[in-house]
Design an enzyme around this catalytic site. Structure first.
Site, mmCIF file in Angstrom:
data_model
loop_
_atom_site.group_PDB
_atom_site.id
_atom_site.type_symbol
_atom_site.label_atom_id
_atom_site.label_comp_id
_atom_site.label_asym_id
_atom_site.label_seq_id
_atom_site.Cartn_x
_atom_site.Cartn_y
_atom_site.Cartn_z
ATOM 1 N N ARG A 160 -7.718 -1.086 7.761
ATOM 2 C CA ARG A 160 -7.214 0.522 7.806
ATOM 3 C C ARG A 160 -8.347 1.248 8.511
ATOM 4 O O ARG A 160 -8.597 2.307 8.262
ATOM 5 C CB ARG A 160 -6.834 0.989 6.585
ATOM 6 C CG ARG A 160 -6.122 0.426 5.566
ATOM 7 C CD ARG A 160 -4.493 0.330 6.038
ATOM 8 N NE ARG A 160 -3.565 -0.201 5.061
ATOM 9 C CZ ARG A 160 -3.491 -1.245 5.062
ATOM 10 N NH1 ARG A 160 -3.501 -2.470 5.857
ATOM 11 N NH2 ARG A 160 -2.685 -1.739 3.966
ATOM 12 N N SER A 230 0.446 4.778 0.326
ATOM 13 C CA SER A 230 -0.907 4.474 -0.325
ATOM 14 C C SER A 230 -1.845 5.479 -0.247
ATOM 15 O O SER A 230 -2.265 5.705 1.033
ATOM 16 C CB SER A 230 -1.441 3.126 0.037
ATOM 17 O OG SER A 230 -0.233 2.100 -0.145
ATOM 18 N N GLU A 331 -7.314 6.675 1.415
ATOM 19 C CA GLU A 331 -6.795 6.224 2.893
ATOM 20 C C GLU A 331 -6.245 7.306 3.543
ATOM 21 O O GLU A 331 -6.399 7.502 4.772
ATOM 22 C CB GLU A 331 -5.774 5.019 2.639
ATOM 23 C CG GLU A 331 -5.136 4.498 3.846
ATOM 24 C CD GLU A 331 -3.966 3.673 3.559
ATOM 25 O OE1 GLU A 331 -4.068 2.665 2.925
ATOM 26 O OE2 GLU A 331 -2.958 3.733 4.275
#
Ligand code: NAP
Length: 335
Positions: A160, A230, A331
């Site tokens: 990510r 998420s 995130e």
């Protein structure tokens, strides 16, 4: 191209949260990107780049300066290479690849947001990451005011993560090229997919349909509630630290990363009340709560504030720290 003032941003985000942009512009071409950046420089305005708004939490106070909404379009297929505009919907790109029998991104079906956001974030799901197929990304550098092409290795992609994530708002992604394969190589190793395809090799269409179905069963309806998927990154630990954690929690699964010596810890495991470690079911901050069908996801009822979400995130960070001594990171990007 019209530069507008005081434009509410919540409708441009999947959280449906956030105040107004001081200045706001939609750009459809590199010339418009250049013009927008020149305007910001002339007026001495900070620049914020917005794609699909699917991985951001915008503050209720809004964003000062110029918000540039990326709407560059175009999907072109040449051989096994798909070249796509940064403002295209990511899922439209996956649909195009699958319908042309091109493999490599089918597990990334149903991820909201644009191509630009996908590149910045190096999106990943069900064992595939964008960096596995990304050939290059063309960008506009807001400091040199020049176009530049980053090769796959220039992007320094990680979990990510990419060089663009570490230099927020410096590079405007314009286009990206994906190198796909005519030879189907379905990866159904994640448990939800493995359970469906235990005795047969699925087609790309079947993988895509399965991923879409699994995701929609675990995701809130965005017409009713907001989310940015998420909320936290799964932490990466050394093998030694991961083993220590597993001694404390013998049922905890560990996922060694193929590309490094690190071990990925599935954070959602600790937040799943059935494992008896953390139970977030009764915790509400304003309209924000952890989603009952996906333990890493924060959902926000309409009219939640950005502070509701931040406070809930802080509670989760503290609980995870209490239990594991790991400092977890969002995130989702705070703007
Ligand atoms: P799951 O299958 O219940 O697994 C829980 C976690 O364990 C995932 O976060 C995943 O990490 C990791 N994991 C599971 N099987 C793995 C394997 N074979 N190899 C390596 N790591 C493994 O996952 P889930 O929560 O339902 O999510 C399924 C997929 O959708 C995941 O890849 C997840 O990242 C993705 N997803 C993305 C978002 C988003 O907003 N970006 C939201 C929800 C789910 P990874 O997350 O690193 O894959």
């Amino acid at each position: 191209m019209t530069i507008e003032k005081n434009i509410p941003l919540k409708a441009f985000t999947t959280f449906h949260i956030g105040g107004a942009a001081e200045y706001f512009v939609r750009v459809h071409s590199i010339d418009e990107v250049r013009e927008a950046i020149e305007f910001a420089k002339k007026e001495n305005l900070a620049i914020t780049i917005l794609g699909g708004g699917s991985n951001v939490l915008i503050d209720d106070a809004g964003i000062r300066g110029l918000v540039i909404k990326i709407e560059l379009s175009g999907i072109a297929l040449e051989g096994d290479t798909l070249t796509v505009g940064a403002g295209e919907s990511w899922d439209a790109v996956v649909a195009c690849a699958v319908s042309n029998d091109l493999s490599g991104i089918e597990n990334l079906s149903g991820i909201p947001g644009t191509v630009g956001g996908a590149v910045v974030q190096n999106i990943g799901a069900y064992g595939q990451a964008l960096s596995q197929t990304l050939l290059w990304a063309e960008v506009y550098d807001t400091s040199t005011l020049e176009k530049q092409t980053f090769s796959n290795s220039d992007l320094q992609s990680g979990y990510r993560d990419s060089i663009f994530k570490r230099t927020p708002n410096r590079y405007v992604v314009l286009r990206a090229a994906l190198g796909l394969s005519r030879i189907p190589k379905p990866d159904v190793s994640y448990k939800d997919l493995a359970a469906r395809f235990s005795d047969a090799t699925p087609t790309l269409e079947e993988v895509r349909a399965a991923v879409l179905e699994i995701r929609s069963a675990k995701f809130p309806d965005l017409d009713v509630e907001g989310t940015a998927g998420s909320f936290f990154k799964n932490p990466i630990l050394s093998l030694r630290d991961a083993k220590v954690l597993q001694e404390m929690y013998p049922e905890l699964p560990l996922f060694p990363l193929p590309e490094s010596s690190g071990v990925k810890i599935p954070l959602g495991w600790f937040l799943d009340y059935r494992h008896g470690v953390i139970d977030m079911r009764a915790v509400r901050v304003g309209g924000a709560r952890m989603y009952e069908k996906q333990f890493l996801v924060i959902v926000a009822e309409r009219n939640s504030s950005s502070n509701d979400v931040k406070e809930l995130a802080r509670i989760v960070q503290n609980k995870i720290f209490e239990v594991t001594k790991i400092k977890i990171e969002p995130e989702v990007a705070y703007m």
